[in-house]
Design a protein around this motif. Structure first.
Motif, short mmCIF file in Angstrom:
data_model
loop_
_atom_site.label_atom_id
_atom_site.label_comp_id
_atom_site.label_asym_id
_atom_site.label_seq_id
_atom_site.Cartn_x
_atom_site.Cartn_y
_atom_site.Cartn_z
N ALA A 125 0.83 -1.19 0.00
CA ALA A 125 0.00 0.00 0.00
C ALA A 125 0.87 1.24 0.00
O ALA A 125 1.81 1.37 0.79
N GLY A 126 0.55 2.14 -0.96
CA GLY A 126 1.26 3.39 -1.06
C GLY A 126 2.63 3.30 -1.68
O GLY A 126 3.35 4.30 -1.71
N SER A 127 3.02 2.14 -2.22
CA SER A 127 4.35 1.95 -2.78
C SER A 127 4.25 1.81 -4.31
O SER A 127 3.17 1.87 -4.90
N SER A 128 5.39 1.57 -4.95
CA SER A 128 5.45 1.42 -6.42
C SER A 128 6.42 0.31 -6.76
O SER A 128 7.25 -0.11 -5.94
N ARG A 129 6.35 -0.11 -8.06
CA ARG A 129 7.23 -1.18 -8.53
C ARG A 129 7.59 -0.88 -9.99
O ARG A 129 6.74 -0.50 -10.80
N ASP A 130 8.89 -1.05 -10.32
CA ASP A 130 9.34 -0.81 -11.69
C ASP A 130 9.23 -2.10 -12.51
O ASP A 130 9.57 -3.19 -12.02
N VAL A 131 8.77 -1.95 -13.74
CA VAL A 131 8.63 -3.07 -14.68
C VAL A 131 9.41 -2.72 -15.95
O VAL A 131 9.33 -1.58 -16.44
N THR A 132 10.13 -3.70 -16.49
CA THR A 132 10.95 -3.45 -17.69
C THR A 132 10.32 -4.15 -18.90
O THR A 132 10.04 -5.36 -18.87
N PHE A 133 10.12 -3.36 -20.00
CA PHE A 133 9.67 -3.91 -21.29
C PHE A 133 10.85 -3.87 -22.24
O PHE A 133 11.44 -2.81 -22.48
N GLU A 134 11.22 -5.04 -22.79
CA GLU A 134 12.39 -5.14 -23.65
C GLU A 134 11.98 -5.68 -25.02
O GLU A 134 11.21 -6.64 -25.13
N LEU A 135 12.48 -5.03 -26.08
CA LEU A 135 12.20 -5.43 -27.47
C LEU A 135 13.40 -6.17 -28.03
O LEU A 135 14.51 -5.64 -28.05
#
Length: 786
Positions: free
Chosen positions: A182-192
């Motif tokens: 709750a109240g946090s974030s997460r980084d996601v990587t999209f790679e081509l």
């Protein structure tokens, strides 16, 4: 801590609180750091003491905790008998309040008011970038983009799952499943990671789904550079038209551009070469190898060289473009060789000069023109001569040896001949001629001639001869017409400059029609006297037409000549009337005589007195000729009589033919009956074997022959000579058939007699032997008894 206000002078039974329970629900859907949750609710206090003199008063409690405060808008109340008051509660819930249901109780003048507060946590995610554009990407690059997914309300954790919903497998996401506190974030990587593209624009879509925070989507775009790719090669066509005489130039050269296109984005190297070469043609490529930048086209110049002796027609050259891994393709170059063909005339105009009328016709003249094929490649085909202008039919063309074509480089001759018709009048004439061909166009040919008047001396001599004819001897009007025609000829022979062109046109027709009228009527008279009525009437009809021609051409402008022309018109009209009356009288009289003889023969059946040509057919034709002449004379009453007699003769003719046909049919049936009933079939033949059938067979054949004889008579009276010959042949064949059958019957009868005699002799001989045997036995018995 709970604090309470007491109502002085009030007991619980004196008031009512409505409602006694208040339910509140708070959805925590605002960011926790800035959230503020409150609610206003009401309840009613009523004085229910039965004593009207009692005033009830009391206090109202409140709630205040670390997370919840409930405050009434007033802390006390005082109510007279039957009075009510509405109290507003202000409830404030802190964002730190725990999720779930919590209950609070307020004291209201001794009565309890229950307040239930239900707190529901919500979660919400945000995506830092929902549209990713990798831009231009080389196929060997591996670009990536970082996307941050945040839970922004701050109340509860969120479970996130990322899945691909569109596009190929070249884009990967990491991680694809996780939990965001709750109240946090997460980084996601999209790679081509591109594969081998076959086009430039690619896109992918990913779906972000959660357990409690809804969903989102991410669209990814990329422009991926393609490897070099050889584009389509389009076939070319080329026409080379030879335009010089064979052998005067060695080659003909034309240039075309072959477009080599690179549909990829990287530079493409290529090499072009000819792999199939037509006969008589050479092909050179100016820049056979080179390179083409991405998405570009390069012109490859191709020179097509045709030798002068290259065969005519379509041929195909094949060129291959090899671009290595970018592809290898072939293209056709359709080359059409067209050989030239053309011709020239030795003369472009003909002047026949003056043409005179001699010996009944205009003199003819001929002119020869040479046609030469000038390129020496192929033949000029289907040479023809055409012309236009007044009286163009006077001109004819004769091709030497009847040629149709002119071989390459050779010459042929055409002879143009002019033969003016009898309608020609003096004056100059011009025509537009053309020598045409199927494959080499046409050449104009101007033609001119001048017509001189008729051969006057010869025409006068012919008219003098006609004055000695039988017609002139019988009918004076014929001589009058001829004399006036001769007067006109003498007049125009001496006159200078002579009649106008318009008068000449009429005079020539008038003079010639006069001679034609006299000649035609003289022939009609001769045919009439010879009994050839059809020919006589045919000539008379022609004379009637000629008479109209004379009338229509007798109006001459020259006054002196005009008087002679009018005399010819009047004499011709009177002559035709006299001859037609004489002719119809002879024909009608002859037809009446024939009619009487025919009717007598039809009634009696005796045709022996009929002369040749006396029959219903000839009589009908005679009446028909008489009707035609009466029509020409305008004699309607006599025409109707002739028509009635014609129809009577036609009716008699049809009846005779019909009766004859019936007789032939009956004869045929009699013969067929005899063959079926009286004769015996042996193989394909029928033979009279039974003597008892002889009389009936003989009677049927005799009757049939008699019917055929009667049919022949009817055909003779009707005038159907072909049917008569056919019937006589049929009767003769039938007589020969009966004679053959009768002779065969006599032979069979003799055989019958021989068999009967033979049988009788055998019987007699057997009887003698029998009697002899009996006698011998009797003698032997007597001998033994003795």
């Amino acid at each position: 801590m709970l604090s309470m206000l007491l109502c002085s002078g009030a007991k619980a039974a004196d008031i009512s609180v409505n409602p006694s329970t208040i339910d509140l629900s708070f959805s925590f859907n605002q960011p926790k750091s800035t959230a503020y949750y409150e609610d206003y609710s009401t309840f009613t206090i009523t004085n229910i003491n039965p004593d009207p003199n009692v005033t009830v008063s009391g206090s109202i409690g409140s709630v205040s905790t670390d997370t919840v405060t409930i405050t009434p808008d007033t802390s006390s109340f005082s109510l007279a008998y039957g009075e009510s008051t509405t109290i507003t509660l202000h409830t404030v819930v802190s964002p730190e309040t725990a999720e779930g249901l919590e209950t609070f109780t307020l004291d209201v003048g001794g009565e309890s008011l229950t307040v239930s507060i239900d707190v529901i946590y919500f979660a919400e995610i945000t995506v830092s970038d929902t549209q990713i554009d990798f831009g231009t990407v080389h196929r060997y690059d591996n670009p990536s983009r970082l996307v941050t997914i945040s839970e922004v309300l701050g109340y509860k954790d969120v479970t996130v799952t990322i899945s691909q919903t569109g596009g190929n497998e070249w884009v990967t996401v990491s991680p694809d499943a996780f939990v965001i506190p709750a109240g946090s974030s997460r980084d996601v990587t999209f790679e081509l990671s591109p594969g081998t593209p076959d086009h430039n624009d690619y896109s992918w879509t990913f779906s972000i789904s959660t357990d409690v925070a809804g969903s989102a989507s991410i669209k990814i775009d990329a422009y991926i550079l393609m490897p070099p790719k050889l584009g389509e090669l389009y076939d070319k066509s080329l026409t080379i038209s030879f335009d010089k005489k064979r052998g005067t130039v060695a080659t003909y050269e034309r240039t075309i551009d072959l477009m080599v296109r690179n549909e990829g984005d990287e530079t493409m190297n290529f090499e072009a070469r000819v792999i199939e070469l037509p006969a008589g043609i050479n092909i050179k490529i100016d820049n056979p190898s080179g390179s083409v930048a991405g998405k570009s086209t390069k012109k490859v110049k191709i020179r097509v060289i045709a030798f002068y002796d290259a065969p005519e027609g379509e041929q195909t050259a094949v060129i291959r473009v090899d671009a290595g891994s970018a592809g290898k393709k072939e293209t056709d170059i359709d080359i059409e060789i067209r050989w030239p063909v053309g011709f020239v005339l030795s003369h472009s105009s003909i002047d026949f000069g003056s043409l005179e009328f001699k010996e009944g016709v205009y003199e003819n003249r001929s002119y020869m023109i040479s046609l030469t094929e000038i390129y020496n490649y192929k033949s000029v085909r289907r040479i023809a001569f055409s012309k236009s202008g007044a009286h163009a039919d006077w001109l004819t063309a004769l091709k030497e040896d009847g040629f149709e074509d002119i071989p390459p480089g050779e010459s042929r001759n055409i002879t143009i001949t002019i033969q003016p018709g009898l309608e020609a009048v003096p004056g100059p004439y011009t025509w537009d001629g053309k020598i045409t061909s199927l494959n080499a166009g046409e050449k104009p040919l101007k033609i001119a001639a001048k017509i001189i008047p008729i051969n006057i001396s010869m025409t006068k001599s012919e008219f003098e001869d006609l004055r000695g004819s039988e017609l002139v001897a019988k009918f004076s009007q014929a001589d009058t017409a001829l004399q006036n025609a001769i007067y006109i000829l003498n007049r125009v022979e001496k006159e200078d400059p002579g009649p106008s062109s318009d008068d000449w046109k009429k005079l020539i027709v008038l003079i010639r029609s006069t001679g034609t009228l006299i000649t035609t009527l003289d022939k009609a008279l001769g045919s009439l006297e010879g009994g050839f009525f059809d020919e006589a009437v045919r000539e008379s009809v022609g004379a009637w037409v000629t008479s109209d021609t004379i009338v229509s051409h007798s109006e001459i402008w020259d006054e002196e000549i005009r008087s002679y022309a009018l005399n010819i018109r009047d004499a011709a009209t009177d002559l035709l009337d006299e001859v037609l009356h004489y002719e119809v009288g002879v024909i009608t009289s002859t037809a009446d005589d024939m009619s009487a003889s025919i009717r007598e023969a039809a009634e009696s059946g005796d045709i022996t007195h009929l002369e040749e040509g006396e029959d219903a057919n000839h009589a009908a034709r005679a009446y028909r000729n008489a009707e035609l002449i009466y029509t020409l004379l305008g004699n309607e009453a006599d025409r109707r009589d002739a028509r009635r007699n014609y129809e009577l003769m036609v009716s008699l003719h049809d009846d005779l033919v019909s009766d004859a046909g019936n007789l032939r049919f009956t004869a045929e049936r009699l013969v067929e009956d005899a063959k079926e009933e009286d004769f015996t079939a042996i193989g394909n033949r029928r033979i009279l074997l039974n003597p008892y059938n002889y009389d009936t067979a003989h009677e049927k054949y005799s009757t049939a022959i008699s019917h055929l004889e009667d049919a022949s008579k009817r055909y003779r009276i009707a005038g159907e000579m072909l049917l008569l010959e056919d019937t006589d042949k049929e009767r003769n064949d039938l007589e020969r058939e009966w004679l053959y059958l009768f002779m065969l019957f006599l032979i069979i009868s003799n055989a019958y007699a021989f068999l009967i005699l033979y049988a009788a002799l055998r019987i007699i001989k057997g009887t003698v032997h029998y009697l002899y045997d009996i006698r011998s036995e009797r003698d032997l018995g007597g001998f033994l008894l003795r």
